[in-house]
Design an enzyme around this catalytic site. Structure first.
Site, PDB file in Angstrom:
ATOM      1  N   GLU A 120       0.839  -1.199   0.000  1.00 25.06           N
ATOM      2  CA  GLU A 120       0.000   0.000   0.000  1.00 25.06           C
ATOM      3  C   GLU A 120       0.874   1.250   0.000  1.00 25.06           C
ATOM      4  OE1 GLU A 120      -4.141   0.318   2.047  1.00 25.06           O
ATOM      5  OE2 GLU A 120      -2.848   1.731   3.119  1.00 25.06           O
ATOM      6  N   GLU A 134       0.200   9.594  10.031  1.00 30.06           N
ATOM      7  CA  GLU A 134       0.278   8.622   8.941  1.00 30.06           C
ATOM      8  C   GLU A 134       0.981   9.156   7.693  1.00 30.06           C
ATOM      9  OE1 GLU A 134      -3.053   7.239  11.593  1.00 30.06           O
ATOM     10  OE2 GLU A 134      -2.407   9.180  10.775  1.00 30.06           O
ATOM     11  N   HIS A 210     -12.782   8.428  14.280  1.00 26.94           N
ATOM     12  CA  HIS A 210     -11.830   8.238  15.371  1.00 26.94           C
ATOM     13  C   HIS A 210     -10.494   8.930  15.163  1.00 26.94           C
ATOM     14  CE1 HIS A 210     -10.458   5.206  12.471  1.00 26.94           C
ATOM     15  NE2 HIS A 210      -9.273   5.372  13.018  1.00 26.94           N
ATOM     16  N   ARG A 212      -7.177  11.168  14.963  1.00 26.04           N
ATOM     17  CA  ARG A 212      -6.631  12.163  15.883  1.00 26.04           C
ATOM     18  C   ARG A 212      -6.835  13.585  15.378  1.00 26.04           C
ATOM     19  NH1 ARG A 212      -2.448  10.174  19.489  1.00 26.04           N
ATOM     20  NH2 ARG A 212      -2.194   7.929  19.285  1.00 26.04           N
ATOM     21  N   HIS A 243     -14.725   3.636  18.566  1.00 30.50           N
ATOM     22  CA  HIS A 243     -13.318   3.316  18.804  1.00 30.50           C
ATOM     23  C   HIS A 243     -13.022   3.289  20.300  1.00 30.50           C
ATOM     24  CE1 HIS A 243      -8.897   3.835  18.516  1.00 30.50           C
ATOM     25  NE2 HIS A 243      -9.031   3.317  17.307  1.00 30.50           N
TER      26      HIS A 243
END
Length: 382
Positions: A120, A134, A210, A212, A243
């Site tokens: 990915e 991320e 969920h 951040r 979550h």
């Protein structure tokens, strides 16, 4: 002929879902040896996926701790993997996506001069703080990796723009492989709330929120929009698997609890989630994975984020970017609920993310990299 030892490293539920079909494909290759290492960045949710997909960890770092930080996840993973790699001595380390485990796994392998395959690869928002952390995890992993398994042609172009052109394969996304094995028309839910819903007579909306970067005003806007939808449409049920993050659970309870058509439930196992998605009318999410999974099932997706690193689905028409403004989220959801033509246009769009053959392509590319075959797989084309 030497057997090539391939170690997969992952630590979260989404990683495990997407790595599961690839691990099974590696296990079936006679000239590859599959070794699995989990950091258990998410312990309970990871274990559920491991059980459902019948995965066994050869190494388990078990790093999860209460209210862990990005720094503790990364450092504990890095130190633990240092020992594991010294003992296992794999020929290739595979990491997935964009988690802190992903970056730590790639960095640990680099320190041991072991080549890295990035499953990915090439997703970008071009904003280092969204999604956080991320975006930087995946960029840094891309700089380390020798093999880059890009789901789409756009992902390949993103890598090329950063000077990464060697070892790149457009192969689709393994999540499409996974979802083909979990969704069944005769599936019986275990969760009592899901058992009690009328999927034929009412419209079910699946929600996940969920991330951040949505903490604070953005998350509260999302919750207000959901409450307004439930108030306006008596024929819908909103199902929100909440979550485990204490902040997310507290915020969801504050804005959404007590409404008869909003069902706040605990996180679902992957088979429950996939089959709930398959029987829902639409999905509202800030998750990355659901943007890829729902189009495989013909479900419109409204993305509860300011941007997405998966623009292919937006261009294909299966996903629309709703953002985090209360009025915009509410209005876009109302359009899909009120306008059958708008709904059909999204539901019937072509999935740009895969054809269920991604794991096979990756295994063949790995075999080619190590000289076990001289034939690279054909790239994925939607």
């Amino acid at each position: 002929m030497k057997t090539i030892k391939v170690m997969t490293v992952f630590g979260t539920r989404p990683e495990a879902i997407k790595m599961a079909p690839l691990i099974h494909a590696l296990e079936q290759a006679p000239d590859l040896e599959s070794v699995v290492c989990v950091t258990a960045q998410h312990r309970e949710m990871l274990d559920q996926v491991m059980e459902i997909f019948r995965l066994k960890a050869d190494y388990d770092l078990n790093i999860m701790q209460p209210r862990q930080t990005l720094a503790t996840i990364t450092t504990k993973s890095l130190v633990g993997l240092d020992t594991v790699l010294e003992e296992a001595k794999p020929d290739l380390v595979l990491v997935h996506g964009d988690t802190s485990t992903t970056f730590a796994g790639a960095l640990a392998a680099f320190y041991h001069k072991i080549p890295v395959g990035h499953v990915e690869a090439g997703l970008r928002t071009f904003d280092k703080y969204s999604p956080f952390p991320e975006e930087m995890n995946r960029k840094l992993t891309g700089q380390i990796a020798s093999l880059h398994f890009a789901p789409t042609e756009r992902n390949r172009r993103n890598l090329a723009a950063e000077g990464i052109t060697d070892g790149v394969l457009v192969c689709g996304n393994t999540v499409v492989d996974a979802i083909h094995t979990t969704v069944r028309p005769d599936y019986v839910f275990r969760d009592p709330t899901l058992q009690g819903l009328d999927y034929d007579g009412r419209r079910v909306i699946l929600v996940t929120a969920h991330r951040r970067e949505n903490y604070g005003e953005a998350m509260e806007n999302i919750m207000r929009a959901l409450r307004r939808l439930a108030d306006r449409y008596e024929e819908i049920d909103i199902v929100y698997p909440v979550h485990l993050s204490p902040y997310v659970r507290e915020t969801a309870a504050k804005f959404l609890s007590g409404h008869p058509r909003i069902h706040l439930i605990d996180p679902l196992t992957v088979d429950e989630m996939h089959n709930l998605m398959g029987r829902s009318a639409m999905v509202l999410t800030d998750s990355g994975g659901l943007q890829e999974e729902a189009p495989s099932l013909g479900k419109p997706v409204l993305v509860l984020r300011r941007e997405t690193e998966r623009p292919e689905a937006v261009e294909a028409g299966t996903v629309r970017l709703a953002g985090v403004d209360e009025e915009r989220i509410f209005s876009m959801a109302c359009t899909l609920l009120d306008d059958p033509a708008e709904y059909a246009a999204m539901a019937h769009a072509v999935n740009p993310y895969g054809d269920g053959q991604t794991s096979r392509r990756i295994v063949q590319a790995i075999r080619c990299y190590f000289g076990l075959t001289d034939q690279m797989p054909e790239p994925f084309r939607p």
